[in-house]
Every structure is written in C-alpha cells, then in structure tokens.
Design a protein around this motif. Sequence first.
Motif, PDB file in Angstrom:
ATOM      1  N   SER A 120      -6.628 -18.778   0.943  1.00 29.80           N
ATOM      2  CA  SER A 120      -7.292 -18.298  -0.281  1.00 29.80           C
ATOM      3  C   SER A 120      -6.674 -18.871  -1.545  1.00 29.80           C
ATOM      4  CB  SER A 120      -7.253 -16.770  -0.339  1.00 29.80           C
ATOM      5  OG  SER A 120      -5.923 -16.304  -0.500  1.00 29.80           O
TER       6      SER A 120
ATOM      7  N   GLU B 245      -9.140  -9.133   3.140  1.00 27.32           N
ATOM      8  CA  GLU B 245     -10.167  -8.298   2.523  1.00 27.32           C
ATOM      9  C   GLU B 245     -10.421  -8.759   1.098  1.00 27.32           C
ATOM     10  OE1 GLU B 245     -11.790  -6.103   4.173  1.00 27.32           O
ATOM     11  OE2 GLU B 245     -10.508  -5.869   5.942  1.00 27.32           O
ATOM     12  N   PRO B 246     -11.636  -8.638   0.563  1.00 25.71           N
ATOM     13  CA  PRO B 246     -12.845  -8.116   1.208  1.00 25.71           C
ATOM     14  C   PRO B 246     -13.480  -9.096   2.196  1.00 25.71           C
ATOM     15  CG  PRO B 246     -13.362  -8.857  -0.988  1.00 25.71           C
ATOM     16  CD  PRO B 246     -11.883  -8.989  -0.851  1.00 25.71           C
ATOM     17  N   THR B 247     -13.085 -10.353   2.150  1.00 26.80           N
ATOM     18  CA  THR B 247     -13.538 -11.337   3.126  1.00 26.80           C
ATOM     19  C   THR B 247     -12.340 -12.139   3.586  1.00 26.80           C
ATOM     20  OG1 THR B 247     -14.043 -12.938   1.378  1.00 26.80           O
ATOM     21  CG2 THR B 247     -15.859 -11.542   2.139  1.00 26.80           C
TER      22      THR B 247
ATOM     23  N   ARG C  51      -4.166 -11.734  -2.408  1.00 28.30           N
ATOM     24  CA  ARG C  51      -4.313 -10.286  -2.420  1.00 28.30           C
ATOM     25  C   ARG C  51      -4.115  -9.692  -1.019  1.00 28.30           C
ATOM     26  NH1 ARG C  51      -7.931  -8.304  -5.117  1.00 28.30           N
ATOM     27  NH2 ARG C  51      -8.724 -10.074  -6.295  1.00 28.30           N
TER      28      ARG C  51
ATOM     29  N   SER D 293      -4.717  -7.833   1.832  1.00 29.05           N
ATOM     30  CA  SER D 293      -5.766  -6.861   2.159  1.00 29.05           C
ATOM     31  C   SER D 293      -6.022  -5.881   1.022  1.00 29.05           C
ATOM     32  CB  SER D 293      -5.378  -6.078   3.425  1.00 29.05           C
ATOM     33  OG  SER D 293      -5.323  -6.927   4.550  1.00 29.05           O
ATOM     34  N   ASN D 294      -5.453  -6.122  -0.125  1.00 25.45           N
ATOM     35  CA  ASN D 294      -5.612  -5.224  -1.267  1.00 25.45           C
ATOM     36  C   ASN D 294      -6.811  -5.676  -2.099  1.00 25.45           C
ATOM     37  OD1 ASN D 294      -5.349  -3.778  -3.719  1.00 25.45           O
ATOM     38  ND2 ASN D 294      -3.145  -3.595  -3.411  1.00 25.45           N
ATOM     39  N   GLU D 295      -7.852  -4.881  -2.105  1.00 28.03           N
ATOM     40  CA  GLU D 295      -9.072  -5.255  -2.825  1.00 28.03           C
ATOM     41  C   GLU D 295      -8.987  -4.960  -4.319  1.00 28.03           C
ATOM     42  OE1 GLU D 295     -12.852  -4.363  -1.004  1.00 28.03           O
ATOM     43  OE2 GLU D 295     -11.871  -3.839   0.893  1.00 28.03           O
ATOM     44  N   GLU D 296      -7.939  -4.242  -4.740  1.00 32.13           N
ATOM     45  CA  GLU D 296      -7.812  -3.849  -6.141  1.00 32.13           C
ATOM     46  C   GLU D 296      -6.819  -4.714  -6.905  1.00 32.13           C
ATOM     47  OE1 GLU D 296      -9.813  -1.569  -7.308  1.00 32.13           O
ATOM     48  OE2 GLU D 296     -10.634  -1.161  -5.315  1.00 32.13           O
TER      49      GLU D 296
ATOM     50  N   LYS E 237      -4.002  -8.197  -6.938  1.00 30.94           N
ATOM     51  CA  LYS E 237      -3.400  -9.396  -6.370  1.00 30.94           C
ATOM     52  C   LYS E 237      -2.178  -9.738  -7.217  1.00 30.94           C
ATOM     53  CE  LYS E 237      -5.960 -12.989  -8.914  1.00 30.94           C
ATOM     54  NZ  LYS E 237      -6.830 -14.178  -8.780  1.00 30.94           N
TER      55      LYS E 237
ATOM     56  N   ASP F   3       0.806  -1.223   0.000  1.00 29.25           N
ATOM     57  CA  ASP F   3       0.000   0.000   0.000  1.00 29.25           C
ATOM     58  C   ASP F   3       0.837   1.271   0.000  1.00 29.25           C
ATOM     59  OD1 ASP F   3       1.010  -0.154   2.547  1.00 29.25           O
ATOM     60  OD2 ASP F   3      -0.919   0.048   3.577  1.00 29.25           O
TER      61      ASP F   3
ATOM     62  N   GLN G  34      -6.039 -14.300   2.968  1.00 29.14           N
ATOM     63  CA  GLN G  34      -6.717 -13.109   2.450  1.00 29.14           C
ATOM     64  C   GLN G  34      -7.545 -12.519   3.586  1.00 29.14           C
ATOM     65  OE1 GLN G  34      -8.983 -13.063  -1.411  1.00 29.14           O
ATOM     66  NE2 GLN G  34     -10.722 -12.640  -0.048  1.00 29.14           N
TER      67      GLN G  34
END
Length: 249
Positions: free
Chosen positions: A128, A121-123, A85, A87-90, A92, A49, A119
């Motif tokens: 994962s 985020e988002p869940t 990913r 915690s990166n939702e945009e 991976k 991030d 993983q």
Amino acid sequence: RPILLNLGQGVAYDNYIGRGVRRNRPEDYPLYIRGSDIVSFDIYPAVHDQPEVAGKLEFVPRGVERLRRWSNNEKIVWNCIEASRISNEEVKPTPEQIRAEVWMSLIRGSRGLIYFVHQFEPTFKEASLLDDPELLAAVTSINRQIIELAPVLNSRDITDAIVFATPSQETPIQVLVKRHAGSLYLLASNESPNTATAMLQVTVPLAASAKLKPLAKESPIEIRDSKILLELPGYGIGLYRLEEPSPRP
C-alpha cells in the motif's frame, strides 16, 4: 547462513495477548534470542488497537533497547516500522511519526529497518505504501538521509565527548554521539509525547564560536561554556554536526 529471528510485539508490550500463557513473561526472550544472528521485532503504536499502546511511539525504541540488553549487545538488532494503516480504518501513521520511530530506533542502536507496508482493511493492498504519495515521499526522504549518514551511523559510538551534564537527570531524551571524518555528530530523540529538555556537557576542546549545525529542519544550537541546552518537542528528533570555524592557515 545468518539466521534472522523476528519476534512479535511482546518484546515491547508485556501484556500482549498473542503470547498466550507466556503473557507478561518477558524473561523468555533471552532464550529465544540465542537461536539467532540477527534479532528483530515489530510493534505498530500509531495504528494500535489497544489504549495501552495506541499513539505511544516510545514502545518502538523500548523494544530495541530490550533486544540489545537481552542479547548483551552480542546480536545485531533490527526492527519493523509501520508504514501503512494495516487494519486501522480510522488512522494511519503520519510522516512525522514514521520519522520519529525510525530515528528513535537508530539512536537506540537498531542496525536495520523493515517497513511494514501491507494494508488489510478496508481493502487488501500488499504494498500500500506505493499507492500512498504522502507516506511514500516521507519514507523515501527518510531513507535518503539514512543512506547519506550511513558512514556516521556505522562508526563507533563516542561516549565521552558529549555527555549529560547531570548524569542522574531524569529525561526522556536519548542521545547518540558519533565521530566521522574528524567531525562530531549528535543524534537525539525525545521518547515522550511532551516537550523535554536536557543539558549536555561537551568535554572536548571547542572554539568559542562552535555550534551545532542541524542536518535536517531543526534550528542551530549555540554552545555556551561548553554546554548545550537541548530542547525537543514530543517525539522530536534532533540531528546535528558540531561545527567549528576552520583555523587560519
């Protein structure tokens, strides 16, 4: 029992805020390392991030190199590889990025890999990777090749058979040379996002038709006058075996 010490991203990223008052103080790490038999670290640039790190895969081999140097090559070095990913939702990591991080690490001297597959985020998904067919296939393929090349990777480094033709040449390309079962292997990585080249010199006798045979999808490389022109794309990996024609009986 051997002690595994896994350190954080401050190993490669000096400005990491998580070190608190010891931020930008990498000189602490040699002391930390003394308490371990195996020393490891983690940094995940593909999904990071912070603009200083995001997308800059070279932070991974940088950390491996630092751990080896800080331990005077007396400790076994491992490192973690991002495989989710997180915690990166945009974004991976891509299969190509995972492969690049793995081989840049091994070429720098890492002796063990830990895949980070959680993983948040988002869940939350604890593993994962098992739900991601693309990345699962990539990691499976990468590991299969590592296992196949384990006898090569576990052999001693060869430092005088294939060398940089111009030792002072500034290039982001790193090379690792091994000898196994009578064959030389050249493992190379480009630790930058831009295409890079390097001229290598083969210092052992060669047949006129000798060439570097790729161990993956790369193209064969001709050897001319005992010289190898190695060109790798950004964060590219080149894995080769030196192939010479068999002598006539």
